[in-house]
Motif scaffolding. Structure first.
Motif, PDB file in Angstrom:
ATOM      1  N   LEU A  82      38.082  48.735  27.718  1.00 12.08           N
ATOM      2  CA  LEU A  82      36.821  48.726  26.979  1.00 12.08           C
ATOM      3  C   LEU A  82      36.742  47.574  25.985  1.00 12.08           C
ATOM      4  CD1 LEU A  82      35.945  52.473  26.263  1.00 12.08           C
ATOM      5  CD2 LEU A  82      34.879  50.895  27.875  1.00 12.08           C
ATOM      6  N   TRP A  83      37.852  47.314  25.289  1.00 12.57           N
ATOM      7  CA  TRP A  83      37.853  46.210  24.336  1.00 12.57           C
ATOM      8  C   TRP A  83      37.666  44.866  25.033  1.00 12.57           C
ATOM      9  CZ3 TRP A  83      36.812  46.264  19.466  1.00 12.57           C
ATOM     10  CH2 TRP A  83      37.122  47.369  18.679  1.00 12.57           C
ATOM     11  N   MET A  84      38.221  44.740  26.221  1.00 12.15           N
ATOM     12  CA  MET A  84      38.034  43.494  26.961  1.00 12.15           C
ATOM     13  C   MET A  84      36.564  43.324  27.363  1.00 12.15           C
ATOM     14  SD  MET A  84      40.283  42.017  30.150  1.00 12.15           S
ATOM     15  CE  MET A  84      39.961  43.443  31.194  1.00 12.15           C
ATOM     16  N   TYR A  85      35.936  44.427  27.769  1.00 12.74           N
ATOM     17  CA  TYR A  85      34.509  44.371  28.101  1.00 12.74           C
ATOM     18  C   TYR A  85      33.679  44.053  26.859  1.00 12.74           C
ATOM     19  CZ  TYR A  85      29.880  45.992  29.521  1.00 12.74           C
ATOM     20  OH  TYR A  85      28.530  46.080  29.779  1.00 12.74           O
ATOM     21  N   TYR A  86      34.033  44.655  25.728  1.00 15.57           N
ATOM     22  CA  TYR A  86      33.337  44.385  24.469  1.00 15.57           C
ATOM     23  C   TYR A  86      33.458  42.912  24.088  1.00 15.57           C
ATOM     24  CZ  TYR A  86      32.627  44.268  19.393  1.00 15.57           C
ATOM     25  OH  TYR A  86      32.205  43.940  18.126  1.00 15.57           O
ATOM     26  N   ALA A  87      34.650  42.342  24.279  1.00 13.63           N
ATOM     27  CA  ALA A  87      34.855  40.935  23.938  1.00 13.63           C
ATOM     28  C   ALA A  87      34.023  40.017  24.826  1.00 13.63           C
ATOM     29  CB  ALA A  87      36.337  40.592  24.056  1.00 13.63           C
ATOM     30  N   SER A 129      30.553  50.864  31.233  1.00 17.80           N
ATOM     31  CA  SER A 129      30.279  49.439  31.476  1.00 17.80           C
ATOM     32  C   SER A 129      28.938  49.246  32.188  1.00 17.80           C
ATOM     33  CB  SER A 129      31.407  48.830  32.310  1.00 17.80           C
ATOM     34  OG  SER A 129      32.653  48.974  31.656  1.00 17.80           O
ATOM     35  N   LEU A 130      28.738  49.967  33.278  1.00 18.85           N
ATOM     36  CA  LEU A 130      27.504  49.801  34.045  1.00 18.85           C
ATOM     37  C   LEU A 130      26.291  50.324  33.276  1.00 18.85           C
ATOM     38  CD1 LEU A 130      28.710  50.753  37.638  1.00 18.85           C
ATOM     39  CD2 LEU A 130      28.351  48.467  36.676  1.00 18.85           C
ATOM     40  N   GLY A 131      26.476  51.447  32.580  1.00 16.27           N
ATOM     41  CA  GLY A 131      25.367  52.009  31.809  1.00 16.27           C
ATOM     42  C   GLY A 131      24.895  51.073  30.717  1.00 16.27           C
ATOM     43  N   SER A 132      25.851  50.489  29.962  1.00 14.15           N
ATOM     44  CA  SER A 132      25.476  49.578  28.885  1.00 14.15           C
ATOM     45  C   SER A 132      24.911  48.274  29.437  1.00 14.15           C
ATOM     46  CB  SER A 132      26.690  49.292  27.998  1.00 14.15           C
ATOM     47  OG  SER A 132      27.716  48.649  28.750  1.00 14.15           O
ATOM     48  N   PHE A 133      25.393  47.859  30.596  1.00 14.33           N
ATOM     49  CA  PHE A 133      24.933  46.588  31.158  1.00 14.33           C
ATOM     50  C   PHE A 133      23.488  46.684  31.668  1.00 14.33           C
ATOM     51  CE2 PHE A 133      24.498  43.550  34.661  1.00 14.33           C
ATOM     52  CZ  PHE A 133      24.879  42.379  34.025  1.00 14.33           C
ATOM     53  N   PHE A 134      23.137  47.815  32.264  1.00 17.24           N
ATOM     54  CA  PHE A 134      21.799  47.942  32.850  1.00 17.24           C
ATOM     55  C   PHE A 134      20.757  48.518  31.882  1.00 17.24           C
ATOM     56  CE2 PHE A 134      24.335  47.858  36.806  1.00 17.24           C
ATOM     57  CZ  PHE A 134      23.682  46.834  37.461  1.00 17.24           C
ATOM     58  N   PHE A 135      21.189  49.306  30.908  1.00 16.03           N
ATOM     59  CA  PHE A 135      20.220  49.991  30.046  1.00 16.03           C
ATOM     60  C   PHE A 135      20.136  49.418  28.633  1.00 16.03           C
ATOM     61  CE2 PHE A 135      21.394  53.153  33.248  1.00 16.03           C
ATOM     62  CZ  PHE A 135      20.138  53.498  33.741  1.00 16.03           C
ATOM     63  N   LEU A 136      21.033  48.517  28.276  1.00 20.72           N
ATOM     64  CA  LEU A 136      21.016  47.926  26.940  1.00 20.72           C
ATOM     65  C   LEU A 136      21.029  46.409  27.057  1.00 20.72           C
ATOM     66  CD1 LEU A 136      23.623  50.262  25.185  1.00 20.72           C
ATOM     67  CD2 LEU A 136      21.142  50.357  24.949  1.00 20.72           C
ATOM     68  N   GLU A 137      20.608  45.763  25.972  1.00 27.17           N
ATOM     69  CA  GLU A 137      20.550  44.306  25.984  1.00 27.17           C
ATOM     70  C   GLU A 137      21.067  43.729  24.670  1.00 27.17           C
ATOM     71  OE1 GLU A 137      16.593  43.035  26.750  1.00 27.17           O
ATOM     72  OE2 GLU A 137      16.528  43.829  28.804  1.00 27.17           O
ATOM     73  N   GLY A 138      21.618  42.532  24.766  1.00 28.56           N
ATOM     74  CA  GLY A 138      21.969  41.732  23.597  1.00 28.56           C
ATOM     75  C   GLY A 138      22.855  42.427  22.586  1.00 28.56           C
ATOM     76  N   LEU A 163      26.854  46.488  20.233  1.00 30.68           N
ATOM     77  CA  LEU A 163      27.036  47.471  19.158  1.00 30.68           C
ATOM     78  C   LEU A 163      27.428  48.832  19.708  1.00 30.68           C
ATOM     79  CD1 LEU A 163      26.813  47.759  16.095  1.00 30.68           C
ATOM     80  CD2 LEU A 163      24.450  48.545  16.425  1.00 30.68           C
ATOM     81  N   VAL A 164      26.750  49.263  20.757  1.00 22.93           N
ATOM     82  CA  VAL A 164      27.070  50.569  21.350  1.00 22.93           C
ATOM     83  C   VAL A 164      28.479  50.580  21.945  1.00 22.93           C
ATOM     84  CG1 VAL A 164      26.470  52.163  23.214  1.00 22.93           C
ATOM     85  CG2 VAL A 164      24.668  51.189  21.786  1.00 22.93           C
ATOM     86  N   VAL A 165      28.771  49.555  22.727  1.00 24.47           N
ATOM     87  CA  VAL A 165      30.111  49.475  23.336  1.00 24.47           C
ATOM     88  C   VAL A 165      31.180  49.349  22.247  1.00 24.47           C
ATOM     89  CG1 VAL A 165      31.602  48.110  24.840  1.00 24.47           C
ATOM     90  CG2 VAL A 165      29.222  48.492  25.469  1.00 24.47           C
ATOM     91  N   GLY A 166      30.870  48.614  21.186  1.00 23.17           N
ATOM     92  CA  GLY A 166      31.837  48.447  20.098  1.00 23.17           C
ATOM     93  C   GLY A 166      32.190  49.758  19.431  1.00 23.17           C
ATOM     94  N   CYS A 186      33.591  47.122  13.994  1.00 21.71           N
ATOM     95  CA  CYS A 186      34.188  47.782  15.154  1.00 21.71           C
ATOM     96  C   CYS A 186      35.688  47.481  15.273  1.00 21.71           C
ATOM     97  CB  CYS A 186      33.476  47.356  16.434  1.00 21.71           C
ATOM     98  SG  CYS A 186      31.745  47.885  16.516  1.00 21.71           S
ATOM     99  N   VAL A 187      36.099  46.349  14.751  1.00 24.26           N
ATOM    100  CA  VAL A 187      37.518  46.002  14.741  1.00 24.26           C
ATOM    101  C   VAL A 187      38.191  46.531  13.478  1.00 24.26           C
ATOM    102  CG1 VAL A 187      39.179  44.097  14.752  1.00 24.26           C
ATOM    103  CG2 VAL A 187      37.117  43.969  16.158  1.00 24.26           C
ATOM    104  N   THR A 188      37.475  46.541  12.374  1.00 25.02           N
ATOM    105  CA  THR A 188      38.065  46.930  11.086  1.00 25.02           C
ATOM    106  C   THR A 188      38.325  48.421  10.977  1.00 25.02           C
ATOM    107  OG1 THR A 188      36.883  45.103  10.025  1.00 25.02           O
ATOM    108  CG2 THR A 188      37.773  46.820   8.590  1.00 25.02           C
ATOM    109  N   VAL A 189      37.330  49.243  11.298  1.00 25.87           N
ATOM    110  CA  VAL A 189      37.396  50.685  11.033  1.00 25.87           C
ATOM    111  C   VAL A 189      38.570  51.383  11.707  1.00 25.87           C
ATOM    112  CG1 VAL A 189      36.185  52.877  11.348  1.00 25.87           C
ATOM    113  CG2 VAL A 189      34.935  50.869  10.527  1.00 25.87           C
ATOM    114  N   PRO A 190      38.787  51.242  13.023  1.00 23.57           N
ATOM    115  CA  PRO A 190      39.872  52.011  13.647  1.00 23.57           C
ATOM    116  C   PRO A 190      41.259  51.609  13.167  1.00 23.57           C
ATOM    117  CG  PRO A 190      38.992  50.413  15.192  1.00 23.57           C
ATOM    118  CD  PRO A 190      38.076  50.410  14.014  1.00 23.57           C
TER     119      PRO A 190
END
Length: 297
Positions: A59-64, A119-128, A133-136, A192-196
């Motif tokens: 997931l982090w790789m996809y976020y990056a 991955s697929l849900g965020s790619f097709f239903f969200l933008e920019g 932010l959601v994936v993060g 997203c990197v700081t909090v966890p």
């Protein structure tokens, strides 16, 4: 809005340190994995932390990839983590017993499906920005699970009062990794990197404290059992009791023996026991019954 210079020296320094320490995190369980391969058995170790770590790295790789800006350091470290954790899980599956193997395959399959859906849900239903932010924040939740996954081992340590199932290098590297990535997230203003990594630092300190506590307890020596060597002497003579006589009386005893011999007419009712190994120690035996004498060295 303040523009962040991603090429700032401190960002580069903490990013590189984060990569180095995270590489240590990924390779910290290597002694355990080698031991599993030698024993051809998981030896009671759990696969859940490794499956969760694999999911987090993916997931982090996809976020990056979808985040704007220079995220090369995030991509490299999570690509390495994905490869290493996948190898660990495969090794567990190979050497696990059938029931554990089946359970691990189910968990791994469910994890891969969930990662694909996100991955697929965020790619097709969200933008920019919204997509990143959601994936993060999903990555934040998974990272919390990564840091919390070793708590299963912590509970086992507390229950068994043994640190055999808690590798200290892994706890140390997790703590250092949390510190470096926290600093990286602060300088890049990436929550997203700081909090966890705040939680990761706290949990890492707890694990190391438990390790030190139970390791010291395990070093307390127990009182060894003293085994007494038994010596058995079987004295076969006639009716009597045995009395120890001091060696200084030996001359008087010899004279008394001569008198008793004369009175008994050499009947053998009296005997003299001497111990040549320990010096001139004499014991007078009169009317001896069969006696069993046991003493401890």
């Amino acid at each position: 809005m303040e523009i962040i210079d991603l090429h700032h020296p401190l960002i580069l320094v903490f990013g590189i340190l984060g990569n180095i320490v995270s590489t240590g995190v990924y390779f910290a369980p290597m002694p355990t994995i080698i031991q599993i391969c030698k024993q051809r058995s998981p030896m009671g170790f759990q696969t859940l932390p490794y499956v969760v770590s694999l999911f987090s790295a993916l997931l982090w790789m996809y976020y990056a990839f979808i985040k704007e800006g220079d995220t090369f350091l995030l991509i490299t470290v999570n690509a390495l983590g994905t490869f290493v954790e996948f190898i660990y899980v495969i090794i567990f599956i190979v050497f696990a017993i059938p029931s554990v193997k089946k359970q691990t395959i189910k968990i791994l399959s469910a994890t891969m499906v969930l990662c694909l859906v996100i991955s697929l849900g965020s790619f097709f239903f969200l933008e920019g920005v919204n997509r990143a932010l959601v994936v993060g924040w999903i990555c934040v939740g998974v990272s919390v699970c990564v840091f919390a996954a070793p708590l299963t081992i912590v509970f086992q340590v507390v229950k068994t009062k043994s640190v055999d199932f808690m590798p200290l290098p892994l706890s140390c590297f997790l703590t250092l990794s949390a510190m470096t990535w926290f600093a990286y997230g602060m300088f890049t203003a990436d929550l997203c990197v700081t909090v966890p990594n705040v939680l990761g630092f706290v949990l890492g300190i707890i694990q190391m404290a438990l390790y030190k506590y139970y390791k010291q307890r395990s070093k307390v020596p127990s009182i060894p059992e003293i085994k007494h060597q038994e010596h058995i002497i079987n004295i076969k003579t006639s009716n009597s009791e045995v009395y120890p006589v001091d060696s200084s009386w030996s001359s008087g005893i010899e004279a008394e023996e001569e008198k008793n011999t004369a009175k008994d007419g050499g009947s053998g009712r009296g005997e003299v026991l001497t111990d040549n190994k320990c010096g001139p120690r004499v014991m007078e035996v009169v009317n001896v019954k069969p006696v069993l004498i046991v003493y401890a060295a």
